[in-house]
Motif scaffolding. Structure first.
Motif, PDB file in Angstrom:
ATOM      1  N   TYR A   1      63.035  28.896  71.730  1.00 12.15           N
ATOM      2  CA  TYR A   1      64.153  29.743  71.308  1.00 12.15           C
ATOM      3  C   TYR A   1      63.736  31.205  71.162  1.00 12.15           C
ATOM      4  N   SER A   2      62.560  31.431  70.656  1.00 14.44           N
ATOM      5  CA  SER A   2      62.120  32.820  70.478  1.00 14.44           C
ATOM      6  C   SER A   2      62.105  33.544  71.819  1.00 14.44           C
ATOM      7  N   GLY A   3      61.697  32.828  72.857  1.00 18.74           N
ATOM      8  CA  GLY A   3      61.693  33.421  74.185  1.00 18.74           C
ATOM      9  C   GLY A   3      63.098  33.667  74.685  1.00 18.74           C
ATOM     10  N   GLN A   4      63.963  32.700  74.462  1.00 21.92           N
ATOM     11  CA  GLN A   4      65.348  32.851  74.912  1.00 21.92           C
ATOM     12  C   GLN A   4      65.984  34.048  74.223  1.00 21.92           C
ATOM     13  N   LEU A   5      65.772  34.117  72.928  1.00 22.91           N
ATOM     14  CA  LEU A   5      66.378  35.205  72.167  1.00 22.91           C
ATOM     15  C   LEU A   5      65.871  36.558  72.647  1.00 22.91           C
ATOM     16  N   GLY A   6      64.564  36.640  72.833  1.00 22.89           N
ATOM     17  CA  GLY A   6      63.993  37.899  73.288  1.00 22.89           C
ATOM     18  C   GLY A   6      64.586  38.327  74.625  1.00 22.89           C
ATOM     19  N   ALA A   7      64.704  37.389  75.523  1.00 27.78           N
ATOM     20  CA  ALA A   7      65.249  37.706  76.842  1.00 27.78           C
ATOM     21  C   ALA A   7      66.711  38.112  76.732  1.00 27.78           C
ATOM     22  N   ARG A   8      67.428  37.422  75.867  1.00 31.07           N
ATOM     23  CA  ARG A   8      68.846  37.747  75.719  1.00 31.07           C
ATOM     24  C   ARG A   8      69.011  39.151  75.152  1.00 31.07           C
ATOM     25  N   TRP A   9      68.201  39.468  74.170  1.00 32.44           N
ATOM     26  CA  TRP A   9      68.226  40.822  73.614  1.00 32.44           C
ATOM     27  C   TRP A   9      67.978  41.844  74.705  1.00 32.44           C
ATOM     28  N   MET A  10      66.993  41.556  75.503  1.00 34.28           N
ATOM     29  CA  MET A  10      66.637  42.494  76.559  1.00 34.28           C
ATOM     30  C   MET A  10      67.797  42.702  77.509  1.00 34.28           C
ATOM     31  N   LEU A  11      68.419  41.627  77.889  1.00 33.04           N
ATOM     32  CA  LEU A  11      69.558  41.709  78.790  1.00 33.04           C
ATOM     33  C   LEU A  11      70.676  42.545  78.163  1.00 33.04           C
ATOM     34  N   ASP A  12      70.952  42.279  76.912  1.00 31.65           N
ATOM     35  CA  ASP A  12      71.989  43.051  76.216  1.00 31.65           C
ATOM     36  C   ASP A  12      71.639  44.528  76.209  1.00 31.65           C
ATOM     37  N   TRP A  13      70.411  44.768  75.881  1.00 33.11           N
ATOM     38  CA  TRP A  13      69.933  46.134  75.777  1.00 33.11           C
ATOM     39  C   TRP A  13      70.131  46.869  77.105  1.00 33.11           C
ATOM     40  N   LEU A  14      69.685  46.226  78.149  1.00 30.66           N
ATOM     41  CA  LEU A  14      69.780  46.816  79.479  1.00 30.66           C
ATOM     42  C   LEU A  14      71.239  47.004  79.883  1.00 30.66           C
ATOM     43  N   ASP A  15      72.052  46.126  79.391  1.00 31.63           N
ATOM     44  CA  ASP A  15      73.442  46.108  79.773  1.00 31.63           C
ATOM     45  C   ASP A  15      74.213  47.186  79.030  1.00 31.63           C
ATOM     46  N   ARG A  16      74.051  47.176  77.730  1.00 25.61           N
ATOM     47  CA  ARG A  16      74.832  48.078  76.898  1.00 25.61           C
ATOM     48  C   ARG A  16      74.102  49.377  76.632  1.00 25.61           C
ATOM     49  N   LYS A  17      72.929  49.478  77.226  1.00 23.60           N
ATOM     50  CA  LYS A  17      72.154  50.689  77.028  1.00 23.60           C
ATOM     51  C   LYS A  17      71.912  50.954  75.546  1.00 23.60           C
ATOM     52  N   ASP A  18      71.889  49.884  74.813  1.00 24.57           N
ATOM     53  CA  ASP A  18      71.757  50.094  73.385  1.00 24.57           C
ATOM     54  C   ASP A  18      70.855  49.033  72.761  1.00 24.57           C
ATOM     55  N   LEU A  19      70.206  49.414  71.709  1.00 27.74           N
ATOM     56  CA  LEU A  19      69.331  48.494  71.025  1.00 27.74           C
ATOM     57  C   LEU A  19      70.105  47.295  70.500  1.00 27.74           C
ATOM     58  N   PRO A  20      69.483  46.136  70.573  1.00 30.21           N
ATOM     59  CA  PRO A  20      70.114  44.977  69.956  1.00 30.21           C
ATOM     60  C   PRO A  20      70.206  45.182  68.449  1.00 30.21           C
ATOM     61  N   ASP A  21      71.137  44.517  67.866  1.00 31.42           N
ATOM     62  CA  ASP A  21      71.314  44.660  66.430  1.00 31.42           C
ATOM     63  C   ASP A  21      71.456  43.284  65.821  1.00 31.42           C
ATOM     64  N   PRO A  22      70.703  42.859  64.858  1.00 35.54           N
ATOM     65  CA  PRO A  22      69.701  43.669  64.174  1.00 35.54           C
ATOM     66  C   PRO A  22      68.485  43.894  65.065  1.00 35.54           C
ATOM     67  N   ALA A  23      67.772  44.935  64.772  1.00 35.04           N
ATOM     68  CA  ALA A  23      66.677  45.321  65.642  1.00 35.04           C
ATOM     69  C   ALA A  23      65.446  44.441  65.459  1.00 35.04           C
ATOM     70  N   SER A  24      65.420  43.690  64.416  1.00 32.90           N
ATOM     71  CA  SER A  24      64.279  42.807  64.212  1.00 32.90           C
ATOM     72  C   SER A  24      64.727  41.584  63.439  1.00 32.90           C
ATOM     73  N   VAL A  25      64.050  40.499  63.679  1.00 23.96           N
ATOM     74  CA  VAL A  25      64.467  39.290  62.984  1.00 23.96           C
ATOM     75  C   VAL A  25      63.260  38.395  62.755  1.00 23.96           C
ATOM     76  N   ALA A  26      63.260  37.753  61.611  1.00 24.63           N
ATOM     77  CA  ALA A  26      62.247  36.742  61.357  1.00 24.63           C
ATOM     78  C   ALA A  26      62.930  35.391  61.503  1.00 24.63           C
ATOM     79  N   LEU A  27      62.473  34.627  62.456  1.00 27.71           N
ATOM     80  CA  LEU A  27      63.088  33.326  62.707  1.00 27.71           C
ATOM     81  C   LEU A  27      62.783  32.350  61.562  1.00 27.71           C
ATOM     82  N   PRO A  28      63.721  31.467  61.280  1.00 32.60           N
ATOM     83  CA  PRO A  28      63.509  30.519  60.185  1.00 32.60           C
ATOM     84  C   PRO A  28      62.441  29.484  60.519  1.00 32.60           C
ATOM     85  N   LEU A  29      61.809  29.005  59.502  1.00 37.67           N
ATOM     86  CA  LEU A  29      60.803  27.958  59.670  1.00 37.67           C
ATOM     87  C   LEU A  29      61.280  26.720  58.931  1.00 37.67           C
TER      88      LEU A  29
END
Lengths: 314, 314
Positions: free
Chosen positions: A278-306
């Motif tokens: 999931y961490s990989g999926q999320l990272g890639a999705r953020w990247m895609l969004d970023w590239l798409d919307r030309k904007d930083l993902p929000d929130p800009a950082s996240v700690a995944l639950p354990l």
DNA sequence: CTGTTAGCGCCTTCAC
DNA sequence: GTGAAGGCGCTAACAG
């Protein structure tokens, strides 16, 4: 032509069909390089990861691949075999304009220098090894995870706890074991238990080393009733050691791991799950969004639950 | 400018320096897309591999990465999670002009269709799953390997042999277990031994499945004194099963694996070594040569040697 | 709606 | 030896 390929402007259905037919007939396919040149995009995302033999990297990579696969972007792999390569590789990546974005896995790098060299390249960090302040990052709280695991052991009645991990001072600068160990100590302190140094071992990042270390711990006249192993891969080694000594899990010795790699399932290893894929999926999705919307993902950082995955070793 | 960057034509040292200085000052770096457009090359090599969680793929990939890393080429990864994806992925790769060459790992595909769609793309096959006739391929002789392993067991005095492998009819069309099993049968025949069906099991590609299968074989009233496991990963499961049953390796049961993955070393597994990392390195080197000399590597196909690695389980 | 044209940044070729 | 210009194939902007 460009118009029908990219579905953008309004085109009469009739002409559209005609163009499509011609394309098909000529067996035409657009030249990506030209498209890149004129569009200023490469449709490529770089992934920088340590030498990826460990299951955790492979699983994260899998997640990234999962989502890029559905997108227009290609994944170019830059796996680092030796720590010294990080700088040069990064420089190349930053400089060569060959990627639209970069995902960095578990590798420490200088944010300042990176921003100085190329302030415009979108970068997302997964599993940071240092405090990341300028780029979005996806992390877990390793200290809390260490506490979680240890407390789980304590709640199940264990009072004598051992620890097995890989080297804290490794050349790549990985810090998870260091932090998980910190959580371990913290939990022990809070429970008023005593930390027994002889029961704490750090070694190579191999099952065999962990097996050896566990064997030593468990062969002492007084041995712990439970061991927290900071990485699942190593936990498998510890399990083997327990077998070697004809002890039983979890009756004689309980074991809890960390990561929840695939093999943990087969081995019925109780462990702390961090969602690697999931961490990989999320990272890639953020990247895609970023590239798409030309904007930083929000929130800009996240700690995944354990979470603890209860299986058969505690 | 172009001239000094590519060191081609003769340039007076003086002007060269001047240009270099300017480049440095302006913090200039060439645009790859433009270079690709005009040069007609992408400086990218695609690798198509099955969902790469298995050590064997990871090790091969590592080898490829090793050599590409030293080259001007980037490695773009196309890992296939489901067999149905192969066709579409391949089509995209063939069609999009995004790679200068393609390395296919362990995946079956139609040579005819591939050549029809794009006859000019250099393709190298590593670990073919079918007879490859039009492209260079790097293989091993799985049947011979199976014989090698089995004969090794027989030479050490074993007369009752079991076999554990993964499913022969798997969705990806992998054939190594099928072929290795064929070698196993052949060796047994030649030695005049009897093949006991109850001692032959095929199951999922997981340690756990292999463990279960081995447990069943070894729990029968008559059990074999040695087991040939067609894949190292599974062999680790078999070793675990032997432990489960409180048997000893190799005195009660001998085990020989196949592949020689990294973990085999730690586990002291006797096995048939195929040079996984090397196969990747070789494939990549061939590709580089091909791209460089515009000519097929020679010889166009090779079967890598296999050898027994004697460790502690036979 | 659709044909035409000007770059995108580099390499190569051609004059000088 | 070096400056200048054409062209790689596509997109986007501009006229019709």
């Amino acid at each position: 032509m460009s118009r029908v390929l990219n579905g953008s402007a309004q085109v009469r259905e009739e002409t559209r069909q005609k163009v499509l037919a011609a394309i098909d007939e000529l067996n035409f396919s657009p030249n990506m390089a030209a498209r890149q040149l004129s569009g200023g995009k490469t449709f490529t995302i770089g992934v920088m990861t340590p030498f990826f033999t460990y299951p955790s990297f492979v699983e994260r990579l899998t997640g990234i691949q999962d989502v890029l696969h559905e997108s227009a972007y290609d994944l170019v792999l830059h796996s680092i075999r030796f720590p010294e390569q990080v700088g040069r590789q990064l420089h190349t990546l930053l400089t060569r304009n060959r990627v639209d974005g970069l995902i960095v896995l578990s590798l420490p790098f200088s944010e300042e220098e990176t921003r100085r060299i190329n302030p415009d390249l979108p970068i997302i960090v997964i599993d940071d090894t240092q405090a990341i302040t300028h780029y979005p990052s996806i992390t877990i709280d390793n200290v809390a995870g260490g506490e979680l695991a240890t407390n789980y052991l304590i709640e199940r009645g264990h009072r004598t706890l051992g620890f097995v991990g890989d080297r804290i001072d490794n050349p790549f600068g990985f810090v998870s074991t260091r932090r998980r160990y910190e959580g371990f100590r913290r939990a022990i302190d809070q429970a008023g238990l005593r930390l027994v140094d002889d029961w704490v071992r750090f070694g190579e990042h191999t099952q065999e080393a962990a097996r050896q270390n566990a064997r030593e711990i468990l062969s002492m006249e007084r041995r712990p009733t439970a061991i927290f192993v900071s990485i699942d891969t190593l936990a498998l080694g510890v399990l083997a050691a327990i077998d070697d000594l004809k002890l039983r899990v979890p009756d004689d010795v309980a074991v809890i791991g960390f990561d929840d790699i695939q093999a943990a399932t087969y081995m019925h290893l109780t462990t702390v799950r961090q969602h690697l894929v999931y961490s990989g999926q999320l990272g890639a999705r953020w990247m895609l969004d970023w590239l798409d919307r030309k904007d930083l993902p929000d929130p800009a950082s996240v700690a995944l639950p354990l979470e603890i995955v209860e299986r058969a070793t505690v």
